[in-house]
Motif scaffolding. Structure first.
Motif: not given
Ligand code: ATP
Ligand code: MG
Length: 460
Positions: A59, A62, A71, A146-148, A152, A191, A194, A197, A200, A204, A238
């Motif tokens: 995040g 990004r 954040k 593995r990230r969503d 990210n 999951d 997602r 997410r 959101r 955002k 969130k």
């Molecule tokens: P923000 O901080 O603005 O809420 P974020 O994308 O940083 O958004 P976090 O929950 O802080 O959300 O997650 C950090 C990182 O972890 C994400 O950017 C993503 O790469 C990974 N991530 C979080 N949740 C998932 C998920 N459910 N599935 C896969 N990857 C995830």
């Protein structure tokens, strides 16, 4: 037979592991190491000194690319949690299944995750395909897969100021597209959170959800019902605290995702008064967050659930119960119904109840009672809530106007205000009025109440 063979050889992994990332230089992305927090920078340096790879990930990268203040700054590394701990003195292990490390860098807490490995064939899932165990370490490329979302899966190296981009996230961000890594249906099944997410983050960042990622949401929305309450409430929290709660909820509705996430909100938004009240509260919350003010979840939850409390409160009173015990019964019923799904913590539930329980006490302005209301630790939030009720048209504006004056008045004026409300005071006023032959607007508190109300503060 042949098809089976081809499938085996060319089988697309659900989230394809891109082996070689695009390496994007500072000259093209323009994000210098000064832009990341000093804590995360020092964590990366400490790990790199011992020969580990360490990047700011997800995040934060990004958001910096999108010109939004991040954040928090998370770090991903190839060091195991134990190795991380050895590099950073003030740190501790968090979590049982997949251990992460929290490093305390001055005021800042940096979350450090070891690269996650690909989900194996034997990954443990529930009956609906939701992944239950997720605790293998892996390569950076596997971690990226593995990230969503593609946006990210970006890694910023503070030493070189390069961004490693495994899934064309930088291009997607430029084209304002939110794209799921791999097959969206499979990734939502693994999951379901997602899907929330996606909404959101799209709101955002002002991105459009890629059609392939958007299409399956409606038919898969029910999967959210199997998600543990604590995870769901984290995500809903969130969303409500994002500064874009109104728009997020609108889109949740549009995509059919609101059911099962805030069941009572669904009911609330069905009646026009409920919607009006909730929208006022949500707009206030968004405005506060955008102005950088604190966000009080208890206030917003109290507002979102108030109508439902009112319905049960009236119903219990109709059975002959006194108003106050009836209110307590209604509060408990609503909080336990909502609590099952939303895991509202005990502390927040306590705060919500105090805000609600003070509402009828604002009406009983007799003797010492208003003074004890004024001294109540939750007075401020409860008073803001009273204003919200008036703004929604639920109660007469004269009541919060009276309390606004009462808060600021000196002792003599306060006594006069209370005397004016006593039965004798009311009689005196009536006589005065009839002598003047004039009519009073809006109850007993004064002609200008409604006009004064326009000047009332919004939820400060
Ligand atoms: P923000 O901080 O603005 O809420 P974020 O994308 O940083 O958004 P976090 O929950 O802080 O959300 O997650 C950090 C990182 O972890 C994400 O950017 C993503 O790469 C990974 N991530 C979080 N949740 C998932 C998920 N459910 N599935 C896969 N990857 C995830
Ligand atoms: Mg984050």
């Amino acid at each position: 037979m042949l098809r089976k063979f081809i499938n085996r050889v060319f089988k697309r992994a659900d989230a394809p592991v891109a082996r070689e990332p695009s390496v994007i230089a500072f000259s093209s992305h323009g994000i210098s190491r000064e832009r990341i927090s000093s804590g995360s920078r020092r964590v990366c340096e400490a790990l790199a000194e011992r020969g580990y790879k360490a990047y700011v990930v997800g995040g934060a990268v990004r958001d910096l690319l999108a010109q939004i203040a991040p954040k928090d700054f998370d770090v991903a590394t190839d060091a195991t949690p134990d190795e991380v701990r050895r590099c950073l003195r003030r740190s501790r292990l968090i979590g049982r299944r997949f251990q992460i490390v929290h490093a305390y860098m001055g005021q800042e807490v940096v979350e450090i995750t070891t690269f996650r490995g690909a989900l194996g064939e034997d990954a443990k899932t529930d009956a609906h395909g939701r992944v239950l165990r997720d605790n293998v370490f892996g390569s950076q490329a596997e971690d990226a897969a593995r990230r969503d979302f593609t946006v990210n899966a970006l890694y910023f190296d503070p030493a070189t100021e390069q961004i490693l981009d495994y899934h064309h996230g930088v291009a997607d961000l430029k084209q304002k597209t939110l794209r799921v890594i791999g097959d969206p249906k499979t990734r939502y099944r693994e999951d379901p959170v997602r899907m929330l997410r996606a909404i959101r983050l799209a709101v955002k960042l002002g991105l459009a959800i890629d059609p392939a990622a958007r299409r399956p949401i409606r038919e898969m929305a029910d999967l959210l019902e199997n998600v543990p309450a604590a995870r769901l409430s984290d995500e809903i929290f969130k969303l409500l605290a994002s500064g874009h709660a109104v728009e997020c909820l609108r889109q949740l509705h549009a995509e059919g995702l609101h059911r099962g996430t805030l069941p009572l909100l669904d009911v609330v938004l069905r009646t026009p008064e409920g919607e009006r009240f909730s929208m006022l509260a949500l707009n206030d919350a968004d405005a506060r967050v955008r102005q950088g003010k604190s966000f009080a979840p208890c206030f917003l939850f109290a507002a979102l659930l108030w109508r439902e409390v009112g319905v049960i409160w009236r119903r219990v009173q109709e059975t002959g119960e006194h108003p106050l015990p009836a209110l307590h019964q209604a509060m408990n019923e609503i909080l336990s119904a909502q609590g099952q799904k939303l895991a509202i913590t005990r502390r927040v539930a306590g705060d919500i109840k105090e805000i609600w329980a003070l509402q009828p006490r604002f009406e009983h302005r007799v003797g010492r009672r208003p003074y004890s209301v004024l001294e109540h630790p939750r007075f401020r939030a409860a008073y803001d809530f009273l204003c919200l009720r008036a703004r929604s048209g639920e109660i007469d504006a004269a009541l919060p106007v009276w309390w606004l004056a009462f808060q600021d008045a000196d002792t003599d004026t306060r006594n006069q205000m209370l005397a004016a409300l006593s039965p004798e005071g009311a009689k005196r006023r009536k006589r005065r009025r009839s002598r003047r032959g004039g009519k009073q607007a809006n109850g007993a508190e004064g002609e200008s109440a409604a006009a004064d109300f326009a000047a009332l503060p919004e939820n400060e």
